[in-house]
Design a protein around this motif. Structure first.
Motif, PDB file in Angstrom:
ATOM      1  N   UNK A  94      17.543  -9.371   9.401  1.00  0.00           N
ATOM      2  CA  UNK A  94      16.707 -10.176  10.288  1.00  0.00           C
ATOM      3  C   UNK A  94      15.478 -10.733   9.580  1.00  0.00           C
ATOM      4  N   UNK A  95      14.814  -9.906   8.746  1.00  0.00           N
ATOM      5  CA  UNK A  95      13.600 -10.369   8.077  1.00  0.00           C
ATOM      6  C   UNK A  95      13.890 -11.487   7.074  1.00  0.00           C
ATOM      7  N   UNK A  96      15.074 -11.432   6.458  1.00  0.00           N
ATOM      8  CA  UNK A  96      15.488 -12.520   5.560  1.00  0.00           C
ATOM      9  C   UNK A  96      15.572 -13.842   6.334  1.00  0.00           C
ATOM     10  N   UNK A  97      16.151 -13.799   7.529  1.00  0.00           N
ATOM     11  CA  UNK A  97      16.272 -15.016   8.340  1.00  0.00           C
ATOM     12  C   UNK A  97      14.906 -15.542   8.746  1.00  0.00           C
ATOM     13  N   UNK A  98      14.012 -14.628   9.120  1.00  0.00           N
ATOM     14  CA  UNK A  98      12.665 -15.044   9.515  1.00  0.00           C
ATOM     15  C   UNK A  98      11.943 -15.675   8.330  1.00  0.00           C
ATOM     16  N   UNK A  99      12.083 -15.039   7.152  1.00  0.00           N
ATOM     17  CA  UNK A  99      11.437 -15.560   5.952  1.00  0.00           C
ATOM     18  C   UNK A  99      11.980 -16.946   5.606  1.00  0.00           C
ATOM     19  N   UNK A 100      13.302 -17.126   5.698  1.00  0.00           N
ATOM     20  CA  UNK A 100      13.913 -18.424   5.409  1.00  0.00           C
ATOM     21  C   UNK A 100      13.400 -19.498   6.373  1.00  0.00           C
ATOM     22  N   UNK A 101      13.159 -19.111   7.623  1.00  0.00           N
ATOM     23  CA  UNK A 101      12.698 -20.082   8.623  1.00  0.00           C
ATOM     24  C   UNK A 101      11.282 -20.561   8.341  1.00  0.00           C
ATOM     25  N   UNK A 105       0.836  -1.193   0.000  1.00  0.00           N
ATOM     26  CA  UNK A 105       0.000   0.000   0.000  1.00  0.00           C
ATOM     27  C   UNK A 105       0.880   1.256   0.000  1.00  0.00           C
ATOM     28  N   UNK A 106       0.258   2.411   0.132  1.00  0.00           N
ATOM     29  CA  UNK A 106       0.975   3.677  -0.032  1.00  0.00           C
ATOM     30  C   UNK A 106       1.982   3.962   1.084  1.00  0.00           C
ATOM     31  N   UNK A 107       1.948   3.206   2.175  1.00  0.00           N
ATOM     32  CA  UNK A 107       2.873   3.458   3.284  1.00  0.00           C
ATOM     33  C   UNK A 107       4.224   2.781   3.100  1.00  0.00           C
ATOM     34  N   UNK A 108       4.329   1.900   2.096  1.00  0.00           N
ATOM     35  CA  UNK A 108       5.565   1.129   1.909  1.00  0.00           C
ATOM     36  C   UNK A 108       6.108   1.326   0.500  1.00  0.00           C
ATOM     37  N   UNK A 109       7.383   1.693   0.432  1.00  0.00           N
ATOM     38  CA  UNK A 109       8.093   1.787  -0.843  1.00  0.00           C
ATOM     39  C   UNK A 109       8.468   0.365  -1.285  1.00  0.00           C
ATOM     40  N   UNK A 110       8.100  -0.055  -2.496  1.00  0.00           N
ATOM     41  CA  UNK A 110       8.349  -1.451  -2.906  1.00  0.00           C
ATOM     42  C   UNK A 110       9.826  -1.828  -2.935  1.00  0.00           C
ATOM     43  N   UNK A 111      10.707  -0.900  -3.329  1.00  0.00           N
ATOM     44  CA  UNK A 111      12.143  -1.203  -3.345  1.00  0.00           C
ATOM     45  C   UNK A 111      12.641  -1.433  -1.921  1.00  0.00           C
ATOM     46  N   UNK A 112      12.225  -0.580  -1.006  1.00  0.00           N
ATOM     47  CA  UNK A 112      12.590  -0.753   0.405  1.00  0.00           C
ATOM     48  C   UNK A 112      12.118  -2.108   0.914  1.00  0.00           C
ATOM     49  N   UNK A 113      10.867  -2.483   0.585  1.00  0.00           N
ATOM     50  CA  UNK A 113      10.328  -3.757   1.055  1.00  0.00           C
ATOM     51  C   UNK A 113      11.120  -4.935   0.496  1.00  0.00           C
ATOM     52  N   UNK A 114      11.471  -4.879  -0.799  1.00  0.00           N
ATOM     53  CA  UNK A 114      12.242  -5.969  -1.403  1.00  0.00           C
ATOM     54  C   UNK A 114      13.600  -6.121  -0.730  1.00  0.00           C
ATOM     55  N   UNK A 115      14.232  -4.999  -0.421  1.00  0.00           N
ATOM     56  CA  UNK A 115      15.542  -5.036   0.243  1.00  0.00           C
ATOM     57  C   UNK A 115      15.407  -5.632   1.642  1.00  0.00           C
ATOM     58  N   UNK A 116      14.386  -5.203   2.364  1.00  0.00           N
ATOM     59  CA  UNK A 116      14.209  -5.701   3.738  1.00  0.00           C
ATOM     60  C   UNK A 116      13.909  -7.198   3.749  1.00  0.00           C
ATOM     61  N   UNK A 117      13.098  -7.662   2.804  1.00  0.00           N
ATOM     62  CA  UNK A 117      12.784  -9.093   2.748  1.00  0.00           C
ATOM     63  C   UNK A 117      14.003  -9.938   2.372  1.00  0.00           C
TER      64      UNK A 117
END
Length: 340
Positions: free
Chosen positions: A175-182, A159-171
């Motif tokens: 830490x979020x990468x590790x959580x996603x991998x788990x 949605x409008x509160x999240x920049x898609x490039x920022x979200x892709x980098x964070x995922x």
């Protein structure tokens, strides 16, 4: 002639040095990017990163990703559907073989099937399946509209509160990468579902700060891509010149000459031109044989570099004298391994 040999050897050594230079720059950029990614996102349980652009202050927010985006699934396409014509398409394998944080141009195409999911621009795609949990936990932004989003892709529209490039980098990092991998489940093939993504706790600052972070890492990616392309181009040039400057079995003249050299090349058995010997290994159980000052090369070191200047392991004079290892002359020795 020996002078022509020296010229050819010197030329290709210069090319190898250039390849090594770009590879080192590439490695340094990747290390710097990785280090900044760890610093510019808050650690687990924290709301402020260690490194920040000076104009931004205040805590980051935390929300479930499911509250901040809509979700869809790509469908209906495999590698067998790819062709030279049709609409641009992204398959999940692209995120492994040619990963980019932002897909701004797509060079794979396919005919469009009924019911296809097309990008509107700004979607974040995450693989739905892969071989390992670590490789599946990555995300890219699809910037153009009208791109077919193939099967095995989870598609997130922030949605409008999240920049898609920022979200892709964070995922894709920290830490979020590790959580996603788990959350990836499976044995020979692991899977991620949109329901897994919706439960993720995303931390984020203001849109302005998100945009700054996104632009910073897009510039890193552009530099990394530049050096990767330069390295590939130089390797292709080297490969082509090697085919032209080194003789085929049937010929005695090369296709490409260095100036001043026009004489036919000779053909001899390697054993007539060089002394070929085997190496040796001092007993690894005897500490007196190791950690000395004499270079001792392993097959792995030979495969990693065209030229070697110092070995990772070194042996002592005692180790040399109590093994079949040999001192060989520098600048005149070619090392090769007899095993893979």
């Amino acid at each position: 002639p020996i002078e022509e040999q020296r010229k050819i050897g010197g030329y290709f050594k210069s090319v190898d040095n250039l390849i090594t230079l770009h590879q080192r720059k590439l490695d340094d950029l990747k290390k710097l990017k990785s280090g900044l990614l760890q610093k510019m996102f808050p650690k687990a349980g924290e709301t402020v990163p260690d490194v920040r652009f000076p104009e931004f202050t205040g805590d980051w927010e935390q929300r479930k990703l499911g509250e901040m985006a809509s979700f869809a699934k790509g469908n209906g396409y495999t590698k067998a559907d790819l062709s030279t014509e049709g609409k641009p398409i992204i398959l999940y394998g692209r995120l492994y073989t040619d990963y980019e944080t932002v897909f701004s141009s797509i060079d794979t195409r396919s005919g469009q099937k009924p019911g296809s999911l097309l990008s509107k621009g700004g979607e974040v795609v995450v693989p739905a399946s892969g071989e390992t949990a670590d490789e599946i936990a990555r995300a890219s932004v699809v910037m153009p509209d009208g791109i077919i989003l193939g099967g095995d892709l989870n598609v997130i529209t922030p949605n409008q509160a999240i920049n898609p490039v920022f979200l892709a980098i964070e995922l894709s990092s920290g830490n979020l990468h590790k959580v996603l991998a788990s959350k990836a489940q499976g044995k020979s093939v692991v899977h991620l579902h949109n329901s897994d993504l919706q439960t993720l706790d995303v931390v984020f600052p203001s849109l302005d700060e998100q945009s700054q972070i996104g632009l910073c890492f897009e510039e890193f990616d552009a530099l990394i891509t530049l050096h990767q392309r330069k390295s590939v181009t130089i390797k292709k040039l080297k490969s082509g010149l090697l085919r032209k400057m080194i003789l085929t079995v049937e010929s005695t003249l090369t296709d490409v000459f260095l100036p001043l050299f026009t004489i036919d090349w000779e053909q001899r058995k390697l054993g007539e031109l060089a002394e070929i010997v085997s190496g040796g290994t001092p007993a690894t159980s005897n500490p007196e044989y190791w950690d000395g000052t004499i270079n001792w090369y392993t097959p792995a070191e030979i495969s990693e570099a065209r030229y070697v200047y110092g070995s990772q392991k070194k042996i002592t004079e005692v180790g040399l004298n109590n093994s079949s290892a040999k001192i060989l002359p520098k600048d005149r020795t070619i090392l090769f391994t007899s095993r893979a």
